[in-house]
Design a protein around this motif. Sequence first.
Motif, PDB file in Angstrom:
ATOM      1  N   VAL A 133       0.844  -1.203   0.000  1.00 57.16           N
ATOM      2  CA  VAL A 133       0.000   0.000   0.000  1.00 57.16           C
ATOM      3  C   VAL A 133       0.877   1.251   0.000  1.00 57.16           C
ATOM      4  CG1 VAL A 133      -1.650   1.330   1.383  1.00 57.16           C
ATOM      5  CG2 VAL A 133      -2.005  -1.100   1.036  1.00 57.16           C
ATOM      6  N   GLY A 134       1.949   1.238   0.752  1.00 60.70           N
ATOM      7  CA  GLY A 134       2.876   2.371   0.775  1.00 60.70           C
ATOM      8  C   GLY A 134       3.519   2.617  -0.572  1.00 60.70           C
ATOM      9  N   LEU A 135       3.925   1.552  -1.242  1.00 56.92           N
ATOM     10  CA  LEU A 135       4.523   1.698  -2.574  1.00 56.92           C
ATOM     11  C   LEU A 135       3.508   2.217  -3.585  1.00 56.92           C
ATOM     12  CD1 LEU A 135       6.797  -1.483  -2.761  1.00 56.92           C
ATOM     13  CD2 LEU A 135       7.505   0.908  -2.536  1.00 56.92           C
ATOM     14  N   ILE A 136       2.295   1.707  -3.532  1.00 60.15           N
ATOM     15  CA  ILE A 136       1.245   2.196  -4.435  1.00 60.15           C
ATOM     16  C   ILE A 136       0.976   3.675  -4.156  1.00 60.15           C
ATOM     17  CG2 ILE A 136      -1.208   2.011  -5.016  1.00 60.15           C
ATOM     18  CD1 ILE A 136      -0.953  -1.014  -4.537  1.00 60.15           C
ATOM     19  N   GLY A 137       0.903   4.044  -2.875  1.00 59.59           N
ATOM     20  CA  GLY A 137       0.695   5.442  -2.510  1.00 59.59           C
ATOM     21  C   GLY A 137       1.823   6.335  -3.001  1.00 59.59           C
ATOM     22  N   ALA A 138       3.065   5.875  -2.879  1.00 60.60           N
ATOM     23  CA  ALA A 138       4.210   6.663  -3.361  1.00 60.60           C
ATOM     24  C   ALA A 138       4.148   6.811  -4.876  1.00 60.60           C
ATOM     25  CB  ALA A 138       5.515   5.992  -2.939  1.00 60.60           C
ATOM     26  N   LEU A 139       3.804   5.748  -5.570  1.00 61.58           N
ATOM     27  CA  LEU A 139       3.683   5.803  -7.029  1.00 61.58           C
ATOM     28  C   LEU A 139       2.583   6.786  -7.435  1.00 61.58           C
ATOM     29  CD1 LEU A 139       4.545   4.587  -9.782  1.00 61.58           C
ATOM     30  CD2 LEU A 139       2.707   2.931  -9.477  1.00 61.58           C
ATOM     31  N   LEU A 140       1.444   6.721  -6.761  1.00 64.80           N
ATOM     32  CA  LEU A 140       0.350   7.648  -7.064  1.00 64.80           C
ATOM     33  C   LEU A 140       0.732   9.092  -6.731  1.00 64.80           C
ATOM     34  CD1 LEU A 140      -2.713   5.560  -5.860  1.00 64.80           C
ATOM     35  CD2 LEU A 140      -2.100   6.112  -8.214  1.00 64.80           C
ATOM     36  N   TRP A 141       1.546   9.274  -5.693  1.00 59.71           N
ATOM     37  CA  TRP A 141       1.981  10.615  -5.314  1.00 59.71           C
ATOM     38  C   TRP A 141       2.756  11.279  -6.458  1.00 59.71           C
ATOM     39  CZ3 TRP A 141       1.174  13.990  -1.475  1.00 59.71           C
ATOM     40  CH2 TRP A 141       2.066  15.049  -1.347  1.00 59.71           C
ATOM     41  N   PHE A 142       3.638  10.498  -7.089  1.00 54.72           N
ATOM     42  CA  PHE A 142       4.423  11.050  -8.187  1.00 54.72           C
ATOM     43  C   PHE A 142       3.605  11.228  -9.458  1.00 54.72           C
ATOM     44  CE2 PHE A 142       7.899   9.364  -5.520  1.00 54.72           C
ATOM     45  CZ  PHE A 142       8.602  10.551  -5.365  1.00 54.72           C
ATOM     46  N   MET A 143       2.451  10.576  -9.522  1.00 49.43           N
ATOM     47  CA  MET A 143       1.582  10.698 -10.687  1.00 49.43           C
ATOM     48  C   MET A 143       0.530  11.801 -10.522  1.00 49.43           C
ATOM     49  SD  MET A 143       1.033   6.662 -11.527  1.00 49.43           S
ATOM     50  CE  MET A 143      -0.284   6.986 -12.666  1.00 49.43           C
ATOM     51  N   LEU A 144       0.522  12.472  -9.381  1.00 51.10           N
ATOM     52  CA  LEU A 144      -0.451  13.541  -9.157  1.00 51.10           C
ATOM     53  C   LEU A 144      -0.259  14.657 -10.173  1.00 51.10           C
ATOM     54  CD1 LEU A 144      -0.542  13.861  -5.275  1.00 51.10           C
ATOM     55  CD2 LEU A 144      -2.360  13.070  -6.768  1.00 51.10           C
ATOM     56  N   PRO A 145      -1.328  15.383 -10.497  1.00 57.04           N
ATOM     57  CA  PRO A 145      -1.221  16.470 -11.477  1.00 57.04           C
ATOM     58  C   PRO A 145      -0.305  17.588 -10.989  1.00 57.04           C
ATOM     59  CG  PRO A 145      -3.513  16.135 -10.778  1.00 57.04           C
ATOM     60  CD  PRO A 145      -2.678  15.198 -10.015  1.00 57.04           C
ATOM     61  N   GLY A 193      -6.738  10.302 -12.353  1.00 56.48           N
ATOM     62  CA  GLY A 193      -6.790   8.916 -11.908  1.00 56.48           C
ATOM     63  C   GLY A 193      -5.950   8.685 -10.662  1.00 56.48           C
ATOM     64  N   ALA A 194      -4.813   9.376 -10.577  1.00 59.30           N
ATOM     65  CA  ALA A 194      -3.948   9.225  -9.402  1.00 59.30           C
ATOM     66  C   ALA A 194      -4.653   9.749  -8.152  1.00 59.30           C
ATOM     67  CB  ALA A 194      -2.633   9.963  -9.623  1.00 59.30           C
ATOM     68  N   MET A 195      -5.340  10.872  -8.294  1.00 61.15           N
ATOM     69  CA  MET A 195      -6.059  11.441  -7.155  1.00 61.15           C
ATOM     70  C   MET A 195      -7.167  10.488  -6.711  1.00 61.15           C
ATOM     71  SD  MET A 195      -6.448  14.723  -5.558  1.00 61.15           S
ATOM     72  CE  MET A 195      -5.817  15.783  -6.793  1.00 61.15           C
ATOM     73  N   ASN A 196      -7.905   9.953  -7.660  1.00 64.97           N
ATOM     74  CA  ASN A 196      -8.966   8.997  -7.325  1.00 64.97           C
ATOM     75  C   ASN A 196      -8.391   7.746  -6.673  1.00 64.97           C
ATOM     76  OD1 ASN A 196     -10.977  10.670  -8.294  1.00 64.97           O
ATOM     77  ND2 ASN A 196     -10.927   9.783 -10.340  1.00 64.97           N
ATOM     78  N   GLY A 197      -7.262   7.284  -7.163  1.00 65.23           N
ATOM     79  CA  GLY A 197      -6.610   6.113  -6.569  1.00 65.23           C
ATOM     80  C   GLY A 197      -6.200   6.357  -5.128  1.00 65.23           C
ATOM     81  N   MET A 198      -5.686   7.552  -4.851  1.00 68.78           N
ATOM     82  CA  MET A 198      -5.300   7.880  -3.473  1.00 68.78           C
ATOM     83  C   MET A 198      -6.525   7.948  -2.562  1.00 68.78           C
ATOM     84  SD  MET A 198      -2.131  10.486  -3.914  1.00 68.78           S
ATOM     85  CE  MET A 198      -1.357  10.177  -2.350  1.00 68.78           C
TER      86      MET A 198
END
Length: 147
Positions: free
Chosen positions: A12-24, A37-42
């Motif tokens: 979950v931490g890795l997915i969160g970090a990946l989504l963090w870098f994908m934020l607009p 999509g990154a915001m929705n994923g978070m």
Amino acid sequence: MHKIIKIALLVVGLIGALLWFMLPEREMPASEAVNSGAMNGMFIITYILLAFAVVASLIFTLKNLFSNPAGLKKTLMVLGGFVVVVIIAYVLASGTDVSVEEMASRGIETSESTIKKIGMGINVFFILTLIAVGSLIVPAVKNMFSK
């Protein structure tokens, strides 16, 4: 079990970090950034973790509550007292604190029962505040005069 939880938290931490870098980017308009999509994923991860925390805390609370009969009795007495406070607050609420017509003229459709429930909520707040303050003051005064 402990290893599984550690691995799940790491994933979950890795997915969160990946989504963090994908934020607009900061320059993107908010109306477009919300649909990212990154915001929705978070948000989904947040809701899942929140649901897990709520369920786990409820399970452990109920388990401890039912394993201790004295604690269960005390909890039921507190809940009964809270119900009494709510009933007293409902009886004290008049339901005429605000004019229904005035609320309707402002575009807020309401009824006398809704206003009475709001008054009940305010009365519950005040009654519980008085109980809390009283539970702090009474022992302090007793200690002051007992010495």
